[in-house]
Write a protein that holds these residues in place. Structure first.
Motif, mmCIF file in Angstrom:
data_model
loop_
_atom_site.group_PDB
_atom_site.id
_atom_site.type_symbol
_atom_site.label_atom_id
_atom_site.label_comp_id
_atom_site.label_asym_id
_atom_site.label_seq_id
_atom_site.Cartn_x
_atom_site.Cartn_y
_atom_site.Cartn_z
ATOM 1 N N LEU A 196 0.847 -1.464 0.145
ATOM 2 C CA LEU A 196 -0.007 0.115 0.002
ATOM 3 C C LEU A 196 0.627 1.507 -0.135
ATOM 4 C CD1 LEU A 196 -2.866 -0.856 2.607
ATOM 5 C CD2 LEU A 196 -2.849 -0.683 0.541
ATOM 6 N N GLY A 197 0.322 2.306 -0.596
ATOM 7 C CA GLY A 197 0.959 2.757 -1.237
ATOM 8 C C GLY A 197 1.229 4.636 -1.029
ATOM 9 N N PRO A 198 1.524 6.100 -0.316
ATOM 10 C CA PRO A 198 0.904 6.813 0.704
ATOM 11 C C PRO A 198 0.380 7.582 0.170
ATOM 12 C CG PRO A 198 3.109 7.502 -1.171
ATOM 13 C CD PRO A 198 3.274 5.918 -1.071
ATOM 14 N N THR A 199 -0.484 6.673 -0.742
ATOM 15 C CA THR A 199 -1.732 7.436 -1.321
ATOM 16 C C THR A 199 -2.724 6.629 -1.060
ATOM 17 O OG1 THR A 199 -1.584 7.270 -2.991
ATOM 18 C CG2 THR A 199 -0.876 9.376 -3.375
ATOM 19 N N SER A 200 -2.323 5.548 -0.249
ATOM 20 C CA SER A 200 -4.006 4.526 -0.115
ATOM 21 C C SER A 200 -4.191 4.854 0.917
ATOM 22 C CB SER A 200 -2.785 3.403 0.691
ATOM 23 O OG SER A 200 -3.362 2.468 0.497
ATOM 24 N N LYS A 201 -5.976 5.116 0.511
ATOM 25 C CA LYS A 201 -6.957 5.591 1.868
ATOM 26 C C LYS A 201 -7.137 4.088 2.436
ATOM 27 C CE LYS A 201 -12.053 6.880 3.097
ATOM 28 N NZ LYS A 201 -11.901 7.016 4.212
ATOM 29 N N ALA A 202 -7.303 3.255 2.405
ATOM 30 C CA ALA A 202 -6.726 1.969 3.322
ATOM 31 C C ALA A 202 -5.685 2.153 3.898
ATOM 32 C CB ALA A 202 -7.049 0.520 2.702
ATOM 33 N N LEU A 203 -4.027 2.772 3.957
ATOM 34 C CA LEU A 203 -3.604 2.663 4.335
ATOM 35 C C LEU A 203 -3.765 3.700 5.422
ATOM 36 C CD1 LEU A 203 -0.589 2.019 5.104
ATOM 37 C CD2 LEU A 203 0.045 3.537 3.397
ATOM 38 N N ALA A 204 -4.054 5.076 5.095
ATOM 39 C CA ALA A 204 -4.261 5.716 6.310
ATOM 40 C C ALA A 204 -5.233 5.196 7.105
ATOM 41 C CB ALA A 204 -4.508 7.344 4.837
ATOM 42 N N ASP A 205 -6.865 5.035 6.612
ATOM 43 C CA ASP A 205 -7.030 4.400 7.761
ATOM 44 C C ASP A 205 -6.646 3.802 8.592
ATOM 45 O OD1 ASP A 205 -8.867 6.342 6.510
ATOM 46 O OD2 ASP A 205 -10.311 4.388 5.447
ATOM 47 N N ARG A 206 -5.503 2.870 8.186
ATOM 48 C CA ARG A 206 -5.153 2.304 9.652
ATOM 49 C C ARG A 206 -4.223 2.689 10.114
ATOM 50 N NH1 ARG A 206 -1.323 -0.110 10.455
ATOM 51 N NH2 ARG A 206 0.777 -0.169 8.537
ATOM 52 N N ASP A 215 7.880 2.723 14.036
ATOM 53 C CA ASP A 215 7.603 1.245 13.932
ATOM 54 C C ASP A 215 6.752 0.610 14.598
ATOM 55 O OD1 ASP A 215 9.223 1.741 15.530
ATOM 56 O OD2 ASP A 215 9.881 0.423 16.165
ATOM 57 N N LEU A 216 5.501 1.453 15.214
ATOM 58 C CA LEU A 216 4.144 1.216 15.963
ATOM 59 C C LEU A 216 3.301 0.391 16.140
ATOM 60 C CD1 LEU A 216 5.213 1.568 19.974
ATOM 61 C CD2 LEU A 216 5.123 -0.546 18.425
ATOM 62 N N VAL A 217 3.306 1.605 14.662
ATOM 63 C CA VAL A 217 2.937 1.921 13.679
ATOM 64 C C VAL A 217 2.976 1.596 11.722
ATOM 65 C CG1 VAL A 217 1.131 3.065 14.596
ATOM 66 C CG2 VAL A 217 2.769 4.024 12.685
ATOM 67 N N THR A 218 3.968 0.954 11.487
ATOM 68 C CA THR A 218 3.766 0.900 10.037
ATOM 69 C C THR A 218 4.759 -0.277 10.384
ATOM 70 O OG1 THR A 218 6.942 1.683 10.194
ATOM 71 C CG2 THR A 218 4.907 3.209 9.264
ATOM 72 N N THR A 219 4.428 -1.452 9.078
ATOM 73 C CA THR A 219 4.807 -2.911 8.861
ATOM 74 C C THR A 219 6.220 -2.914 8.234
ATOM 75 O OG1 THR A 219 3.946 -3.179 7.013
ATOM 76 C CG2 THR A 219 2.523 -3.560 8.697
ATOM 77 N N SER A 220 7.271 -3.905 8.620
ATOM 78 C CA SER A 220 8.036 -4.002 7.542
ATOM 79 C C SER A 220 8.166 -4.583 6.311
ATOM 80 C CB SER A 220 9.465 -4.312 8.406
ATOM 81 O OG SER A 220 8.762 -5.694 8.596
ATOM 82 N N ALA A 221 9.043 -4.708 5.573
ATOM 83 C CA ALA A 221 9.123 -5.359 3.957
ATOM 84 C C ALA A 221 8.518 -6.626 4.449
ATOM 85 C CB ALA A 221 10.438 -4.367 3.088
ATOM 86 N N SER A 222 9.343 -7.296 4.668
ATOM 87 C CA SER A 222 9.033 -8.701 5.035
ATOM 88 C C SER A 222 7.675 -8.945 5.986
ATOM 89 C CB SER A 222 10.274 -9.652 6.121
ATOM 90 O OG SER A 222 10.182 -9.120 7.366
#
Length: 201
Positions: free
Chosen positions: A99-109, A129-136
Motif C-alpha cells: 500500500l502506497g502513501p496515497t492509499s486510503k486503506a493505509l491512511a485509515d489503518r 515502527d509501532l504503526v508501520t509494517t516492515s517489508a517482510s
C-alpha cells in the motif's frame, strides 16, 4: 553429433553436482560448525520447548507484554479462495502490504493505530515502527523508543515500576552492528522472556 553433445551434458552434470550439491552442503557444514545456533534458525527454547526464533517476529496481543511491529502478511481466505485474510507473522508468506502513501486503506489503518496508541500513552509521541509494517512482515525487533513507549502499559498491568522496566529495555537493547550498520533495536521475544523472568522474582 554425440561427440558435440556429450561434453555439454557432462559439463551440466558436473556443474550441477558442484553448485547444486557440494557447495550448498559445504556451506551448511561450515555455518553449522562456526555459528551452530544461527545455522539452526536462532531458535529460542523455554522449558525444553522451542517457542520462537530471534529472526522471526511473533504477535503479542496481551497488554502484559511488549508488542512488536504490525505485520502485513496474509493467507488465502478459507471461505473464499479469491480473497486473503490477515495472518500476522506468517513466515510462509512473507511480504509487505504494497500500500502506497496515497492509499486510503493505509491512511485509515495508520490513523486507527495511532489513535489507539495515543490513548494508551497520551504523553509521548507514537514511534513510527509501532504503526508501520516492515517489508517482510516478519520483523522481530522494535526500536528502543517503541519499547519505552509501551512501558507505562506493561508496568500498570504487571504492577511493576516503570524504572525497572526501562532498565529491562536498556539491558535488552542491541546496538548497531560493528557500531556502524543499522539502528539500535530490541528483540521483542527476548524482551518478553526477560520480562516474564523479572516478574517471577
Amino acid at each position: 553429433m554425440l561427440r558435440e553433445v556429450r561434453p555439454a551434458i557432462v559439463l551440466l552434470l558436473v556443474l550441477t553436482a558442484i553448485t547444486g550439491l557440494a557447495y550448498p552442503l559445504a556451506m551448511t557444514g561450515i555455518a553449522g560448525a562456526i555459528f551452530p545456533a544461527k545455522a539452526q534458525g536462532s531458535l529460542i527454547e523455554k522449558d525444553g520447548k522451542v517457542i520462537g526464533s530471534t529472526l522471526i517476529g511473533q504477535e503479542f496481543k496481551d497488554d502484559k507484554y511488549f508488542h512488536g511491529r504490525p505485520s502485513a502478511t496474509l493467507v488465502p481466505d478459507p471461505n473464499d479462495s479469491t480473497k486473503t485474510v490477515s495472518a500476522p507473522y506468517n513466515a510462509a508468506n512473507s511480504g509487505g502490504s504494497n500500500l502506497g502513501p496515497t492509499s486510503k486503506a493505509l491512511a485509515d489503518r495508520l490513523k486507527e493505530d495511532v489513535d489507539k496508541l495515543k490513548a494508551e500513552n497520551p504523553n509521548a509521541a507514537v514511534p513510527v515502527d509501532l504503526v508501520t509494517t516492515s517489508a517482510s512482515g516478519l520483523d522481530p525487533d522494535i526500536s528502543p523508543e517503541a519499547a519505552e513507549f509501551q512501558v507505562p502499559r506493561v508496568a500498570k498491568v504487571r504492577n511493576m515500576s516503570e524504572d525497572s522496566l526501562k532498565q529491562l529495555v536498556v539491558a535488552n537493547t542491541q546496538g548497531r552492528l560493528l557500531g556502524l550498520l543499522g539502528e539500535a533495536r530490541v528483540n521483542v521475544l527476548a524482551l518478553n522472556l526477560a520480562l516474564d523472568r523479572a516478574s517471577a522474582k
